[in-house]
Design an enzyme around this catalytic site. Structure first.
Site, mmCIF file in Angstrom:
data_model
loop_
_atom_site.group_PDB
_atom_site.id
_atom_site.type_symbol
_atom_site.label_atom_id
_atom_site.label_comp_id
_atom_site.label_asym_id
_atom_site.label_seq_id
_atom_site.Cartn_x
_atom_site.Cartn_y
_atom_site.Cartn_z
ATOM 1 N N HIS A 44 0.833 -1.202 0.000
ATOM 2 C CA HIS A 44 0.000 0.000 0.000
ATOM 3 C C HIS A 44 0.872 1.259 0.000
ATOM 4 O O HIS A 44 0.661 2.171 -0.818
ATOM 5 C CB HIS A 44 -0.924 -0.018 1.226
ATOM 6 C CG HIS A 44 -1.778 1.198 1.371
ATOM 7 N ND1 HIS A 44 -3.146 1.175 1.264
ATOM 8 C CD2 HIS A 44 -1.446 2.500 1.611
ATOM 9 C CE1 HIS A 44 -3.616 2.403 1.422
ATOM 10 N NE2 HIS A 44 -2.609 3.233 1.652
ATOM 11 N N GLU A 45 1.851 1.301 0.897
ATOM 12 C CA GLU A 45 2.702 2.494 0.992
ATOM 13 C C GLU A 45 3.587 2.628 -0.249
ATOM 14 O O GLU A 45 3.795 3.737 -0.754
ATOM 15 C CB GLU A 45 3.548 2.446 2.263
ATOM 16 C CG GLU A 45 2.762 2.380 3.570
ATOM 17 C CD GLU A 45 1.698 3.453 3.694
ATOM 18 O OE1 GLU A 45 1.845 4.529 3.083
ATOM 19 O OE2 GLU A 45 0.691 3.211 4.389
#
Ligand code: NI
Length: 196
Positions: free
Chosen positions: A170-171
């Site tokens: 996600h990051e």
């Protein structure tokens, strides 16, 4: 954790960019000097901003800096162990409280890279500080290795599964201009968290 004692400037909570802003759609630039005071200051601010927002992770573009820097709290190891041990009768559907996650130390990664160790993906619920109020069911690879350097330029290499792998993906996506709704395969599973 690197020591910030050499930097006397006060930390600052920064405004968080929201979906629609171009900084979140832009490929972030590699950091040339991870040990520079400017990057240390950026990470300080990201730490304070993340804590203030009660988040699990944040990427530099979310504080309007188009640089390849992410920070996140990896989940507790026992959860990853539980996934691998079929004899453990832990309820895998039990919601994990943020307090459990946040108790872990913070991972700071500059110029991260990803290597996929499986073709398998699984769906899991995600939220994002740049997409406030919403949750979505997102497929992610279940087994990865990530690399990067810390603020002293020391290489970091970690093999991650499950939630840990999900948080990194996600990051990492934020550095390539991608938000989690773009990863979703079923937009009927994009919901307001107040309706869940
Ligand atoms: Ni996010």
């Amino acid at each position: 954790m690197p020591s910030f004692s050499g930097h006397s400037a006060a930390m600052a909570i920064r405004k968080i960019s929201r979906m629609g802003h171009s900084v979140l759609r832009t490929h972030a630039l590699a950091v040339e000097d991870p040990g520079s005071p400017e990057i240390a200051r950026l990470v300080q601010d990201m730490i304070e901003t993340l804590a203030d927002a009660d988040g699990i992770g944040i990427a530099a573009p979310q504080v309007y800096e188009g640089l390849r820097v992410i920070i996140f709290h990896p989940p507790q190891d026992h959860e990853e162990d539980a996934e691998e041990d079929p004899d453990l009768e832990e309820d895998e559907t039990a919601p994990q409280s943020r307090a459990d996650i946040i108790a872990e130390p913070l991972t700071i990664l500059v110029n991260p890279e990803i290597e996929y160790l499986t073709d398998d993906q699984e769906d899991g619920w995600e939220g994002c500080l740049s997409v406030p109020g919403l949750r979505g069911l997102v497929p992610r690879y279940t087994h990865i290795r990530y690399r990067g350097v810390d603020l002293s330029g020391t290489p970091i290499e970690v093999e991650a599964k499950g939630l840990h792998a999900r948080i990194f993906q996600h990051e990492f996506d934020h550095l390539n201009g991608t938000l989690y709704p773009q990863r979703m395969t079923d937009l009927s599973q994009l919901v307001f968290e107040t309706e869940v």
